[in-house]
Design a protein around this motif. Structure first.
Motif, PDB file in Angstrom:
ATOM      1  N   PHE A 104      40.948  28.728  33.964  1.00 49.42           N
ATOM      2  CA  PHE A 104      42.292  28.481  34.502  1.00 49.42           C
ATOM      3  C   PHE A 104      43.119  29.764  34.498  1.00 49.42           C
ATOM      4  O   PHE A 104      43.852  30.057  35.454  1.00 49.42           O
ATOM      5  N   LEU A 105      43.011  30.561  33.430  1.00 49.66           N
ATOM      6  CA  LEU A 105      43.723  31.842  33.375  1.00 49.66           C
ATOM      7  C   LEU A 105      43.250  32.780  34.487  1.00 49.66           C
ATOM      8  O   LEU A 105      44.068  33.462  35.127  1.00 49.66           O
ATOM      9  N   CYS A 106      41.940  32.823  34.719  1.00 46.32           N
ATOM     10  CA  CYS A 106      41.402  33.656  35.796  1.00 46.32           C
ATOM     11  C   CYS A 106      41.961  33.210  37.144  1.00 46.32           C
ATOM     12  O   CYS A 106      42.343  34.044  37.976  1.00 46.32           O
ATOM     13  N   TYR A 107      41.991  31.915  37.356  1.00 47.59           N
ATOM     14  CA  TYR A 107      42.523  31.362  38.607  1.00 47.59           C
ATOM     15  C   TYR A 107      43.995  31.717  38.771  1.00 47.59           C
ATOM     16  O   TYR A 107      44.423  32.159  39.851  1.00 47.59           O
ATOM     17  N   VAL A 238      42.169  38.486  29.547  1.00 54.24           N
ATOM     18  CA  VAL A 238      41.954  37.474  28.500  1.00 54.24           C
ATOM     19  C   VAL A 238      41.108  36.325  29.033  1.00 54.24           C
ATOM     20  O   VAL A 238      40.194  35.842  28.352  1.00 54.24           O
ATOM     21  N   GLY A 239      41.406  35.879  30.264  1.00 56.35           N
ATOM     22  CA  GLY A 239      40.629  34.783  30.848  1.00 56.35           C
ATOM     23  C   GLY A 239      39.163  35.147  30.984  1.00 56.35           C
ATOM     24  O   GLY A 239      38.279  34.360  30.612  1.00 56.35           O
ATOM     25  N   GLY A 240      38.882  36.355  31.498  1.00 52.88           N
ATOM     26  CA  GLY A 240      37.493  36.784  31.645  1.00 52.88           C
ATOM     27  C   GLY A 240      36.789  36.936  30.310  1.00 52.88           C
ATOM     28  O   GLY A 240      35.627  36.547  30.159  1.00 52.88           O
ATOM     29  N   HIS A 241      37.495  37.483  29.317  1.00 49.64           N
ATOM     30  CA  HIS A 241      36.897  37.687  27.995  1.00 49.64           C
ATOM     31  C   HIS A 241      36.610  36.343  27.320  1.00 49.64           C
ATOM     32  O   HIS A 241      35.533  36.150  26.741  1.00 49.64           O
ATOM     33  N   ILE A 242      37.565  35.426  27.382  1.00 48.03           N
ATOM     34  CA  ILE A 242      37.359  34.089  26.814  1.00 48.03           C
ATOM     35  C   ILE A 242      36.146  33.431  27.455  1.00 48.03           C
ATOM     36  O   ILE A 242      35.300  32.826  26.784  1.00 48.03           O
ATOM     37  N   LEU A 243      36.044  33.554  28.759  1.00 47.84           N
ATOM     38  CA  LEU A 243      34.941  32.930  29.498  1.00 47.84           C
ATOM     39  C   LEU A 243      33.598  33.512  29.065  1.00 47.84           C
ATOM     40  O   LEU A 243      32.660  32.767  28.735  1.00 47.84           O
ATOM     41  N   LEU A 244      33.487  34.845  29.043  1.00 49.17           N
ATOM     42  CA  LEU A 244      32.219  35.492  28.700  1.00 49.17           C
ATOM     43  C   LEU A 244      31.779  35.154  27.275  1.00 49.17           C
ATOM     44  O   LEU A 244      30.620  34.802  27.041  1.00 49.17           O
ATOM     45  N   THR A 285      38.063  46.171  30.897  1.00 55.44           N
ATOM     46  CA  THR A 285      37.894  46.341  32.340  1.00 55.44           C
ATOM     47  C   THR A 285      36.873  45.363  32.897  1.00 55.44           C
ATOM     48  O   THR A 285      37.114  44.700  33.924  1.00 55.44           O
ATOM     49  N   VAL A 286      35.738  45.249  32.236  1.00 54.22           N
ATOM     50  CA  VAL A 286      34.698  44.330  32.700  1.00 54.22           C
ATOM     51  C   VAL A 286      35.204  42.888  32.654  1.00 54.22           C
ATOM     52  O   VAL A 286      34.992  42.106  33.589  1.00 54.22           O
ATOM     53  N   SER A 287      35.893  42.535  31.568  1.00 50.56           N
ATOM     54  CA  SER A 287      36.434  41.174  31.445  1.00 50.56           C
ATOM     55  C   SER A 287      37.426  40.879  32.570  1.00 50.56           C
ATOM     56  O   SER A 287      37.422  39.796  33.168  1.00 50.56           O
ATOM     57  N   ALA A 288      38.288  41.870  32.878  1.00 50.13           N
ATOM     58  CA  ALA A 288      39.281  41.688  33.940  1.00 50.13           C
ATOM     59  C   ALA A 288      38.617  41.553  35.305  1.00 50.13           C
ATOM     60  O   ALA A 288      39.035  40.729  36.131  1.00 50.13           O
ATOM     61  N   VAL A 289      37.561  42.355  35.559  1.00 45.63           N
ATOM     62  CA  VAL A 289      36.844  42.288  36.844  1.00 45.63           C
ATOM     63  C   VAL A 289      36.163  40.929  36.986  1.00 45.63           C
ATOM     64  O   VAL A 289      36.228  40.288  38.051  1.00 45.63           O
ATOM     65  N   GLY A 291      37.084  38.197  35.500  1.00 47.99           N
ATOM     66  CA  GLY A 291      38.165  37.233  35.686  1.00 47.99           C
ATOM     67  C   GLY A 291      38.679  37.227  37.111  1.00 47.99           C
ATOM     68  O   GLY A 291      38.935  36.159  37.694  1.00 47.99           O
ATOM     69  N   LEU A 292      38.821  38.419  37.702  1.00 46.14           N
ATOM     70  CA  LEU A 292      39.315  38.515  39.075  1.00 46.14           C
ATOM     71  C   LEU A 292      38.312  37.921  40.069  1.00 46.14           C
ATOM     72  O   LEU A 292      38.701  37.202  40.999  1.00 46.14           O
ATOM     73  N   ILE A 293      37.026  38.200  39.878  1.00 47.52           N
ATOM     74  CA  ILE A 293      36.000  37.671  40.795  1.00 47.52           C
ATOM     75  C   ILE A 293      35.962  36.148  40.728  1.00 47.52           C
ATOM     76  O   ILE A 293      35.987  35.462  41.761  1.00 47.52           O
ATOM     77  N   LEU A 294      35.897  35.603  39.497  1.00 45.11           N
ATOM     78  CA  LEU A 294      35.864  34.151  39.356  1.00 45.11           C
ATOM     79  C   LEU A 294      37.141  33.523  39.910  1.00 45.11           C
ATOM     80  O   LEU A 294      37.095  32.526  40.642  1.00 45.11           O
TER      81      LEU A 294
END
Length: 316
Positions: A104-107, A238-244, A285-289, A291-294
């Motif tokens: 949801f954060l990524c979205y 944060v969204g991407g990191h939580i997800l991974l 950076t990887v987490s943010a990328v 998150g942005l892709i998802l």
């Protein structure tokens, strides 16, 4: 008699030391949990000021107070009981809840990027009369938005103390609820009243005060822009990191392992604290990328594709 009194005092002292140690543990855990939820906190602080935009200055702080009170109710009366029941009886559900929250954060982050690029929703027509009824509507909307953000904050915080005893988890979440609410809405109050403070300084006779006042007033739009960008970046990171991380906790280890290997490589590449900084930059950076892709995929499904279908239907 004296011996019994001494024994009683020893017991009281022991209980006091144990309680103090527990409070120290709770304070440390609450601080750690709050830091882990930083991305959502920044987003919360970035979102809230718009709910008082356009109201008279004398209504701004009362409105923020009402939203803060609603936020505490959300955390303590709705989210806390559900979180504690899940952590006690269904702890295995926590990674999946965090995956949902991270997604949801990524979205949300990707949606704000999409809106900033010109694909946003048309601005709603605002009423000219901002009376009690409109204020009530705005406060209710802010509290509903806060419910989602507060749920994410509390779940992220709970994940930091999931191995602690029930009472410790409960006390930590209560501490986090008050700490985060005071932090977010204290910052929001400062942001909202900064231009009023600047105007008051600008009206003083002192040249220095006038310069500071005009500087504060002119800085407000820039501050809000910076806060918005930081909020979006924080949501994606944060969204991407939580997800991974929680995909790994749920049994799908490859993404979390790759992130860990990358962070470890950055730390080994450069010695000293520079290595730690590089490790953090790479992981962030990887987490943010990710998150942005998802988030972009979800935004395409929710907004872009339906919009194009509607345009195609209208063209025919």
């Amino acid at each position: 008699m004296a011996g019994g009194l001494v024994a009683l005092l020893d017991d009281v002292a022991a209980i006091t030391r144990a309680a103090a140690a527990t409070l120290d543990d709770v304070a440390a855990a609450a601080g750690k949990a709050s830091v882990k939820a930083t991305g959502v906190v920044v987003d919360d602080a970035a979102v809230t000021p718009r709910y008082v935009h356009g109201f008279s200055p004398d209504r701004e702080l009362p409105i923020i107070g009402k939203i803060a009170l609603g936020s505490i109710r959300n955390k303590l009366l709705i989210i806390l009981p559900v979180a504690m029941l899940l952590s006690q009886f269904l702890p295995g559900a926590l990674p999946y809840l965090l995956i949902v929250g991270g997604t949801f954060l990524c979205y949300e982050g990707a949606e704000k990027v999409y809106e900033a690029l010109g694909g946003g929703h048309a601005a709603a027509e605002e009423p000219t009369e901002r009376g009690p009824a409109f204020e009530k509507t705005m406060v209710s909307g802010a509290i509903r938005t806060d419910l989602i953000l507060s749920a994410e904050i509390m779940i992220i915080s709970l994940s930091s103390v999931e191995d602690e005893p029930f009472v410790t988890r409960l006390l930590v979440l209560i501490a986090v609820a008050f700490l985060i609410t005071a932090l977010v809405y204290g910052v929001v109050a400062l942001i909202v009243k900064m231009d009023d403070f600047g105007l008051a300084l600008a009206k003083r006779k002192s040249t220095a005060s006038q310069k500071i006042g005009r500087g504060l007033v002119s800085a407000m739009p820039k501050l809000m822009s910076i806060l918005t960008v930081v909020g979006i970046a924080a949501m994606l990171w944060v969204g991407g990191h939580i997800l991974l991380v929680n995909l790994g906790e749920a049994g799908f280890h490859w993404p979390a392992d790759q992130l860990h290997h990358l962070e470890h490589w950055g730390k080994e590449l450069v010695h000293g604290w520079f290595g730690g900084v590089l490790s953090w930059i790479l992981g962030t950076t990887v987490s943010a990328v990710v998150g942005l892709i998802l988030g972009a995929i979800i935004v395409a499904i929710m907004h872009v594709i339906p919009k194009r279908k509607k345009k195609a239907a209208d063209a025919h």
